[in-house]
Design a protein around this motif. Structure first.
Motif, mmCIF file in Angstrom:
data_model
loop_
_atom_site.group_PDB
_atom_site.id
_atom_site.type_symbol
_atom_site.label_atom_id
_atom_site.label_comp_id
_atom_site.label_asym_id
_atom_site.label_seq_id
_atom_site.Cartn_x
_atom_site.Cartn_y
_atom_site.Cartn_z
ATOM 1 N N VAL A 171 0.837 -1.202 0.000
ATOM 2 C CA VAL A 171 0.000 0.000 0.000
ATOM 3 C C VAL A 171 0.870 1.249 0.000
ATOM 4 O O VAL A 171 0.616 2.212 -0.739
ATOM 5 C CB VAL A 171 -0.962 -0.015 1.206
ATOM 6 N N THR A 172 1.915 1.234 0.825
ATOM 7 C CA THR A 172 2.822 2.380 0.874
ATOM 8 C C THR A 172 3.504 2.598 -0.470
ATOM 9 O O THR A 172 3.663 3.734 -0.928
ATOM 10 C CB THR A 172 3.871 2.184 1.977
ATOM 11 N N SER A 173 3.903 1.509 -1.138
ATOM 12 C CA SER A 173 4.597 1.634 -2.426
ATOM 13 C C SER A 173 3.690 2.218 -3.494
ATOM 14 O O SER A 173 4.152 2.947 -4.381
ATOM 15 C CB SER A 173 5.132 0.268 -2.877
ATOM 16 N N ILE A 174 2.407 1.919 -3.428
ATOM 17 C CA ILE A 174 1.457 2.454 -4.403
ATOM 18 C C ILE A 174 1.026 3.863 -4.015
ATOM 19 O O ILE A 174 0.791 4.729 -4.863
ATOM 20 C CB ILE A 174 0.227 1.529 -4.527
ATOM 21 N N GLY A 175 0.924 4.115 -2.696
ATOM 22 C CA GLY A 175 0.589 5.455 -2.221
ATOM 23 C C GLY A 175 -0.878 5.795 -2.241
ATOM 24 O O GLY A 175 -1.255 6.951 -2.052
ATOM 25 N N ASP A 176 -1.729 4.804 -2.447
ATOM 26 C CA ASP A 176 -3.174 5.055 -2.543
ATOM 27 C C ASP A 176 -3.912 3.842 -2.002
ATOM 28 O O ASP A 176 -4.118 2.853 -2.712
ATOM 29 C CB ASP A 176 -3.552 5.322 -4.000
ATOM 30 N N VAL A 177 -4.298 3.902 -0.740
ATOM 31 C CA VAL A 177 -4.908 2.742 -0.099
ATOM 32 C C VAL A 177 -6.251 2.387 -0.725
ATOM 33 O O VAL A 177 -6.570 1.203 -0.914
ATOM 34 C CB VAL A 177 -5.042 2.961 1.426
ATOM 35 N N ASP A 178 -7.049 3.385 -1.095
ATOM 36 C CA ASP A 178 -8.343 3.097 -1.707
ATOM 37 C C ASP A 178 -8.167 2.379 -3.042
ATOM 38 O O ASP A 178 -8.944 1.480 -3.389
ATOM 39 C CB ASP A 178 -9.141 4.384 -1.905
ATOM 40 N N LYS A 179 -7.169 2.782 -3.808
ATOM 41 C CA LYS A 179 -6.909 2.129 -5.096
ATOM 42 C C LYS A 179 -6.571 0.658 -4.899
ATOM 43 O O LYS A 179 -7.095 -0.206 -5.610
ATOM 44 C CB LYS A 179 -5.767 2.833 -5.826
ATOM 45 N N VAL A 180 -5.730 0.372 -3.923
ATOM 46 C CA VAL A 180 -5.340 -1.016 -3.676
ATOM 47 C C VAL A 180 -6.546 -1.845 -3.253
ATOM 48 O O VAL A 180 -6.763 -2.956 -3.759
ATOM 49 C CB VAL A 180 -4.223 -1.098 -2.619
ATOM 50 N N ILE A 181 -7.363 -1.322 -2.344
ATOM 51 C CA ILE A 181 -8.532 -2.083 -1.900
ATOM 52 C C ILE A 181 -9.512 -2.293 -3.047
ATOM 53 O O ILE A 181 -10.049 -3.394 -3.239
ATOM 54 C CB ILE A 181 -9.221 -1.383 -0.710
ATOM 55 N N ASN A 182 -9.745 -1.251 -3.825
ATOM 56 C CA ASN A 182 -10.655 -1.391 -4.966
ATOM 57 C C ASN A 182 -10.137 -2.420 -5.969
ATOM 58 O O ASN A 182 -10.924 -3.202 -6.528
ATOM 59 C CB ASN A 182 -10.860 -0.043 -5.652
ATOM 60 N N MET A 183 -8.833 -2.446 -6.203
ATOM 61 C CA MET A 183 -8.274 -3.421 -7.126
ATOM 62 C C MET A 183 -8.394 -4.840 -6.571
ATOM 63 O O MET A 183 -8.698 -5.791 -7.303
ATOM 64 C CB MET A 183 -6.814 -3.083 -7.413
ATOM 65 N N LEU A 184 -8.170 -4.998 -5.266
ATOM 66 C CA LEU A 184 -8.351 -6.304 -4.633
ATOM 67 C C LEU A 184 -9.785 -6.803 -4.786
ATOM 68 O O LEU A 184 -10.023 -7.970 -5.118
ATOM 69 C CB LEU A 184 -7.997 -6.207 -3.144
ATOM 70 N N VAL A 185 -10.726 -5.922 -4.530
ATOM 71 C CA VAL A 185 -12.141 -6.291 -4.651
ATOM 72 C C VAL A 185 -12.472 -6.638 -6.098
ATOM 73 O O VAL A 185 -13.145 -7.638 -6.377
ATOM 74 C CB VAL A 185 -13.033 -5.143 -4.131
ATOM 75 N N GLY A 186 -11.980 -5.823 -7.034
ATOM 76 C CA GLY A 186 -12.256 -6.084 -8.436
ATOM 77 C C GLY A 186 -11.696 -7.412 -8.908
ATOM 78 O O GLY A 186 -12.353 -8.157 -9.634
ATOM 79 N N ASP A 187 -10.465 -7.741 -8.486
ATOM 80 C CA ASP A 187 -9.883 -9.016 -8.905
ATOM 81 C C ASP A 187 -10.611 -10.192 -8.273
ATOM 82 O O ASP A 187 -10.720 -11.258 -8.879
ATOM 83 C CB ASP A 187 -8.400 -9.053 -8.558
ATOM 84 N N THR A 188 -11.132 -10.016 -7.071
ATOM 85 C CA THR A 188 -11.893 -11.096 -6.447
ATOM 86 C C THR A 188 -13.173 -11.362 -7.223
ATOM 87 O O THR A 188 -13.530 -12.526 -7.483
ATOM 88 C CB THR A 188 -12.215 -10.744 -4.985
ATOM 89 N N GLN A 189 -13.882 -10.327 -7.617
ATOM 90 C CA GLN A 189 -15.078 -10.511 -8.433
ATOM 91 C C GLN A 189 -14.753 -11.242 -9.737
ATOM 92 O O GLN A 189 -15.508 -12.119 -10.190
ATOM 93 C CB GLN A 189 -15.703 -9.152 -8.766
ATOM 94 N N ARG A 190 -13.615 -10.915 -10.338
ATOM 95 C CA ARG A 190 -13.258 -11.479 -11.634
ATOM 96 C C ARG A 190 -12.948 -12.969 -11.581
ATOM 97 O O ARG A 190 -13.005 -13.652 -12.614
ATOM 98 C CB ARG A 190 -12.067 -10.703 -12.220
#
Length: 227
Positions: free
Chosen positions: A171-190
Motif C-alpha cells: 500500500v505504501t509503495s502504491i501510495g493510494d490505499v483506496d486504489k489497492v482495496i478497490n483493485m483487490l475487490v475487483g480481482d476477487t469478483q473477476r
C-alpha cells in the motif's frame, strides 16, 4: 520550515474496520508457488513497477534465460508509464543489468487474456515453445493471472510470483490505499465472473473470502467492479 527540518508524511493506512477483510483477500490472491527455474519469464504490465523488479531479480537468480514484458497502457497506468507498460519494464530491467538481447516486449495487450495470447504468439514467432513459464504480476493478480493462463495455454506449466512485499508495504509503495482495496475487490469478483465467461479456469473461493468481498463491496469499494 527552517533549514534542517524535514517534512514527514504519514503512510496511507488501511481503515481498521476493513483491515481483516482486506488481509483476507490479499492472502487469497497469492498462489504461494515455490519459485523454480522455468523456460521463460513473463512480466504482466500494470501500474506496479514491482513486476519489473521481481522479473529482474529472478533473471539474475537464473530462474529463466528469456524474459518477456507484455502490456500497452490502461487508464490506471498511463500516468505512471506513459510510454507503455512493457517499454518501461524493459528499460528498468536493462538499467538493472538484464541484457537487452534476453528481453522481448509485447506492446499491444490491454488485459490479462491478451497478455497471455499475445505473448504466446510472440514467442512462437521467435521459435520459442516453452514448457514452463514463470508468470509475474501484481500480488493481488496472481490467482487471476494463473487461471487465465491455464485457460488459454493449458499445456504450459505455470509458476506465479510477485515482488515480495507485505500488504502494508505494498500500500505504501502504491501510495493510494483506496486504489489497492478497490483493485483487490475487483480481482476477487473477476475470479468467478471471468470463469463464467470462459476467460479463465474456475478457482475455489472459500466462504470467508466471499464474505470479506461482500463486506468491502457494501462499504463502497466498487470502482473496479465489472458490470
Amino acid at each position: 520550515m527552517t533549514e534542517g527540518e524535514h517534512v514527514t508524511t504519514t503512510p496511507p493506512a488501511i481503515p481498521a474496520a476493513h483491515r481483516a477483510d482486506v488481509e483476507c483477500l490479499w492472502a487469497y490472491h497469492h498462489m504461494n508457488h515455490e519459485i523454480r527455474p522455468c523456460d521463460v519469464g513473463i512480466g504482466l504490465g500494470s501500474h506496479d513497477l514491482g513486476v519489473a523488479k521481481i522479473a529482474t531479480d529472478l533473471f539474475h537468480r537464473r530462474m529463466y534465460p528469456r524474459l518477456v514484458f507484455t502490456g500497452a497502457n490502461a487508464p490506471t497506468t498511463i500516468e505512471r508509464v506513459p510510454r507503455g507498460e512493457a517499454v518501461h519494464y524493459r528499460e528498468y530491467a536493462i538499467d538493472h543489468g538484464v541484457p537487452a538481447e534476453a528481453i522481448l516486449i509485447e506492446t499491444q495487450a490491454r488485459n490479462t487474456g491478451q497478455n497471455i495470447e499475445f505473448t504466446r504468439r510472440l514467442l512462437t514467432e521467435h521459435q520459442i515453445r516453452p514448457r514452463s513459464v514463470l508468470l509475474m504480476s501484481r500480488p493481488y493478480q496472481q490467482r487471476r493471472a494463473y487461471a487465465t493462463c491455464k485457460k488459454l495455454w493449458p499445456e504450459v506449466d505455470v509458476v506465479c510470483a510477485s515482488h515480495p512485499l507485505s500488504l502494508d508495504d505494498y500500500v505504501t509503495s502504491i501510495g493510494d490505499v483506496d486504489k489497492v482495496i478497490n483493485m483487490l475487490v475487483g480481482d476477487t469478483q473477476r475470479i468467478d465472473t471471468y470463469a463464467e465467461l470462459g476467460f479463465a479456469i474456475p478457482q475455489d473461493v472459500p466462504t470467508e473470502v466471499r464474505h470479506a468481498y461482500d463486506r468491502l463491496v457494501a462499504a463502497g469499494y466498487t470502482s473496479r467492479l465489472v458490470q
